[in-house]
Design a protein around this motif. Structure first.
Motif, PDB file in Angstrom:
ATOM      1  N   ASN A  62      46.829  71.209  21.054  1.00 53.57           N
ATOM      2  CA  ASN A  62      46.680  71.572  19.640  1.00 53.57           C
ATOM      3  C   ASN A  62      46.940  70.420  18.673  1.00 53.57           C
ATOM      4  N   ARG A  63      46.538  69.227  19.047  1.00 55.91           N
ATOM      5  CA  ARG A  63      46.637  68.101  18.124  1.00 55.91           C
ATOM      6  C   ARG A  63      45.315  67.940  17.372  1.00 55.91           C
ATOM      7  N   ARG A  64      45.411  67.829  16.048  1.00 57.98           N
ATOM      8  CA  ARG A  64      44.208  67.632  15.228  1.00 57.98           C
ATOM      9  C   ARG A  64      43.930  66.123  15.183  1.00 57.98           C
ATOM     10  N   ILE A  65      43.091  65.678  16.082  1.00 61.25           N
ATOM     11  CA  ILE A  65      42.914  64.257  16.343  1.00 61.25           C
ATOM     12  C   ILE A  65      42.448  63.487  15.111  1.00 61.25           C
ATOM     13  N   SER A  66      41.468  64.006  14.404  1.00 62.07           N
ATOM     14  CA  SER A  66      40.922  63.278  13.256  1.00 62.07           C
ATOM     15  C   SER A  66      41.986  63.066  12.182  1.00 62.07           C
ATOM     16  N   LEU A  71      45.270  60.484  23.676  1.00 61.69           N
ATOM     17  CA  LEU A  71      46.153  60.811  22.550  1.00 61.69           C
ATOM     18  C   LEU A  71      46.828  62.169  22.724  1.00 61.69           C
ATOM     19  N   CYS A  72      46.284  63.002  23.583  1.00 60.78           N
ATOM     20  CA  CYS A  72      46.889  64.310  23.826  1.00 60.78           C
ATOM     21  C   CYS A  72      48.222  64.197  24.552  1.00 60.78           C
ATOM     22  N   GLU A 130      38.469  62.405  22.331  1.00 65.80           N
ATOM     23  CA  GLU A 130      39.706  63.116  22.620  1.00 65.80           C
ATOM     24  C   GLU A 130      39.454  64.620  22.541  1.00 65.80           C
ATOM     25  N   HIS A 131      40.303  65.395  23.184  1.00 66.02           N
ATOM     26  CA  HIS A 131      40.242  66.842  22.997  1.00 66.02           C
ATOM     27  C   HIS A 131      41.396  67.243  22.089  1.00 66.02           C
TER      28      HIS A 131
END
Length: 204
Positions: free
Chosen positions: A165-169, A108-109, A135-136
């Motif tokens: 810097n993606r807020r995965i949740s 997803l990054c 994911e990171h």
């Protein structure tokens, strides 16, 4: 999509070619898969050996022709079929509500329009299906977050489009999923690159 999974993360964490530090993540996430599985960003096929007896078909999706070619050669257990999809996660070539599990590991990054991809994942999942992910992304510590924002433009250029810097949740929840499980924490390695989100979600 498999670039971070296959190249960047192992180098950051000083791992051997077997990616030993990543094995527990793969075991937990892949171990929860069941039925007909769509894996987003299969890369070179590093997850295929971890699928078990609860799986009857794996549909590995990978837009990179080179990585898909490598994945074709990856070993996997007997008992389930594998049918490769050379396509983008933003346009998944499957019918609505036709898979039981979607798996995404460190992909997803890098997907340019991750919100579109997550909407597609939700579309193809059955109502009782599950999204399994590791994911990171964006860290909780302000000092680390500052570095992530600062480094991201250059990092994206050198790391195959990967974003730090993606807020995965939040991305998952805002795409129509309900989080069933979420565990977070730093993996060994540089903190801006190794804050992990691991868990599962269901379509709302």
């Amino acid at each position: 999509m498999g670039f971070y999974n296959d190249v960047i993360l192992p180098r950051l964490c000083h791992l051997s070619m077997r990616n030993k530090q990543l094995v527990p993540y793969r075991q937990r996430v892949i171990g929860g898969a069941r039925g007909r599985v769509l894996e987003i960003g299969i890369g070179s096929g590093l997850n295929l050996p971890f699928y078990g007896s609860d799986v009857n078909e794996v549909l590995p999706l990978e837009p990179s022709h080179a990585l898909a070619g490598m994945a074709h050669k990856a070993k996997h257990a007997d008992g389930f079929s594998v049918r490769f999809l050379e396509a983008s996660a933003e346009e998944i070539p499957l019918d609505d509500q036709c898979v039981d599990t979607v798996v995404t590991t460190w992909t997803l990054c890098t997907i340019p329009h991750a919100d579109v991809a997550l909407a597609e994942m939700r579309r193809v999942l059955r109502p009782d299906g599950q999204l399994l992910f590791v994911e990171h992304g964006l860290a909780p510590d302000e000092s680390v977050r500052n570095w992530q924002h600062r480094l991201n433009p250059a990092w994206r250029c050198i790391a195959g489009g990967c974003n730090l810097n993606r807020r995965i949740s939040t991305m998952i929840e805002e795409s129509g999923f309900r989080l069933d499980r979420l565990e977070t924490g730093y993996m060994r390695g540089p903190k801006p690159m190794t804050f992990m989100y691991e868990g599962s979600a269901q379509p709302r």
